[in-house]
Enzyme design. Structure first.
Site, PDB file in Angstrom:
ATOM      1  N   ASP A 102      -4.757  -3.622   2.652  1.00 61.86           N
ATOM      2  CA  ASP A 102      -4.660  -5.094   2.851  1.00 61.86           C
ATOM      3  C   ASP A 102      -5.534  -5.861   1.642  1.00 61.86           C
ATOM      4  OD1 ASP A 102      -3.390  -4.309   4.954  1.00 61.86           O
ATOM      5  OD2 ASP A 102      -4.170  -5.744   6.318  1.00 61.86           O
ATOM      6  N   GLY A 159      -1.919  -9.609   7.039  1.00 64.97           N
ATOM      7  CA  GLY A 159      -2.966  -9.451   6.228  1.00 64.97           C
ATOM      8  C   GLY A 159      -3.739 -10.839   6.081  1.00 64.97           C
TER       9      GLY A 159
HETATM   10  O1  PMV Z   1      -4.526  -5.487  10.088  1.00 64.87           O
HETATM   11  P1  PMV Z   1      -2.922  -5.184   9.580  1.00 64.87           P
HETATM   12  O2  PMV Z   1      -2.036  -5.499  10.854  1.00 64.87           O
HETATM   13  O3  PMV Z   1      -2.250  -5.975   8.477  1.00 64.87           O
HETATM   14  O4  PMV Z   1      -2.491  -3.652   9.688  1.00 64.87           O
HETATM   15  C1  PMV Z   1      -3.314  -3.130   8.656  1.00 64.87           C
HETATM   16  C2  PMV Z   1      -2.606  -1.513   8.212  1.00 64.87           C
HETATM   17  C3  PMV Z   1      -3.128  -0.252   8.944  1.00 64.87           C
HETATM   18  O5  PMV Z   1      -2.465   0.821   8.205  1.00 64.87           O
HETATM   19  C4  PMV Z   1      -2.621  -0.388  10.389  1.00 64.87           C
HETATM   20  C5  PMV Z   1      -4.697  -0.086   8.963  1.00 64.87           C
HETATM   21  C6  PMV Z   1      -5.240   0.200   7.486  1.00 64.87           C
HETATM   22  O6  PMV Z   1      -6.454  -0.074   7.479  1.00 64.87           O
HETATM   23  O7  PMV Z   1      -4.329   0.625   6.646  1.00 64.87           O
END
Ligand code: PMV
Length: 303
Positions: free
Chosen positions: A136, A91
């Site tokens: 996030d 994140g």
């Molecule tokens: O960007 P990351 O790797 O922290 O992942 C985000 C989480 C996902 O579920 C893959 C995408 C989302 O928008 O929820």
């Protein structure tokens, strides 16, 4: 205010990444790795880091959004410092977007307007993510632990785990590409994908129950099942599978990828009194972070 600073935490998704894009619930926690954004005003319009103008970046987009809403026409220079590794599922970009919006909310309004920060950071995230669910930016803003659903938003929940082991496979990847990969799986396997979503929803209920009774063995099994659903939709990788295996062989209850997958990080659940030993074993092969959960969300920092 002429000058301000805020910081926001990184996160681990404990259960439910990717399926959260399809409006299924996910369990998430803020971690004790943070991004800090300090900013000061000047006459030159735009967002600057030293003599470089920042454009098309989650931080600059989030700041421009706050400026537009506040009717602010000056510019800012930023100092970004972060202990969150980028592009590995923790994140990093969301916490930079949230802290950027938080700092400029302080500068333009004299306070942190949470609703404005949420919208601004969401706009920032769109620059690098394909169809972000908002999980996030929500956890970076609110902190602690939470259950997040796209249509219902963020609800705080108690996550009774102190520490989690994060294994960094060292392989970076783009979230947008991984989200597209899942979409392609869905388009080719509609019926199976519906079943996976249904199982994931049940799995979240079971995980909430296992958190309540602090049943680590059950949580570990559920993590492994979540990992196999993620593998099936195409977002695991050789490095992730190797990290999961090393964690289990070292005595962890369970492990799974966290975030978008395709590389990035794996989380690993273990007894508190064994976690340091397990961490040592894994560190022979991968970089590990032993970090506390339920960290503070967006907060003002001293300059
Ligand atoms: O960007 P990351 O790797 O922290 O992942 C985000 C989480 C996902 O579920 C893959 C995408 C989302 O928008 O929820």
């Amino acid at each position: 205010m002429m000058k301000a600073a805020t910081s926001a935490p990184g996160k681990v998704i404990l259960f439910g990444e990717h399926f959260v894009v399809y409006d299924r619930p996910a369990i998430v926690s803020a971690i004790h790795l943070r991004a800090r954004i300090e900013a000061w005003i000047h006459d030159q319009p735009g967002v600057w880091i030293g003599s470089r103008r920042l454009v098309n970046h989650p931080a600059s987009r989030a700041i421009e959004y706050v400026f537009e809403k506040a009717g602010f026409t000056s510019g800012v220079t930023l100092k970004i410092s972060s202990s969150i590794p980028s592009s590995v599922g923790l994140g990093s970009s969301a916490s930079i977007a949230v802290a950027s919006a938080g700092t400029t909310s302080l500068i333009t309004l004299g306070r942190i307007d949470e609703e404005l920060v949420k919208l601004a950071a969401g706009e920032g995230e769109k620059i690098i993510h394909f169809n972000p669910s908002g999980i996030d930016t929500s956890i970076a803003l609110y902190g602690g632990g939470g259950l997040y659903t796209r249509s219902r938003g963020f609800t705080h929940i108690e996550i009774p785990l102190k520490k989690i082991l994060i294994i960094d496979t060292g392989k970076t990847r783009k979230t947008g590409e991984m989200v597209k990969r899942v979409k392609e799986f869905m388009e080719k396997n509609k019926e199976r994908f519906d079943k996976i979503l249904k199982r994931e929803e049940e799995l979240i209920e079971e995980a909430l129950d296992a958190f309540r009774s602090l049943d680590l063995e059950r949580l570990g099994r559920l993590m492994l099942e979540n990992q196999s659903l993620l593998r099936e939709v195409g977002v695991s990788s050789l490095e992730i599978e190797e990290a999961v295996k090393i964690a289990l062989d070292a005595g962890a209850y369970g492990a799974k990828l966290t975030g978008a997958g395709g590389g990035g990080c794996v989380i690993c659940l273990a007894d508190e009194d064994r976690i340091e030993g397990i961490s040592k074993i894994i560190s022979n092969r991968f970089k590990v972070y032993l970090t506390e959960l339920s960290a503070d969300g967006l907060r003002e920092e001293k300059i």
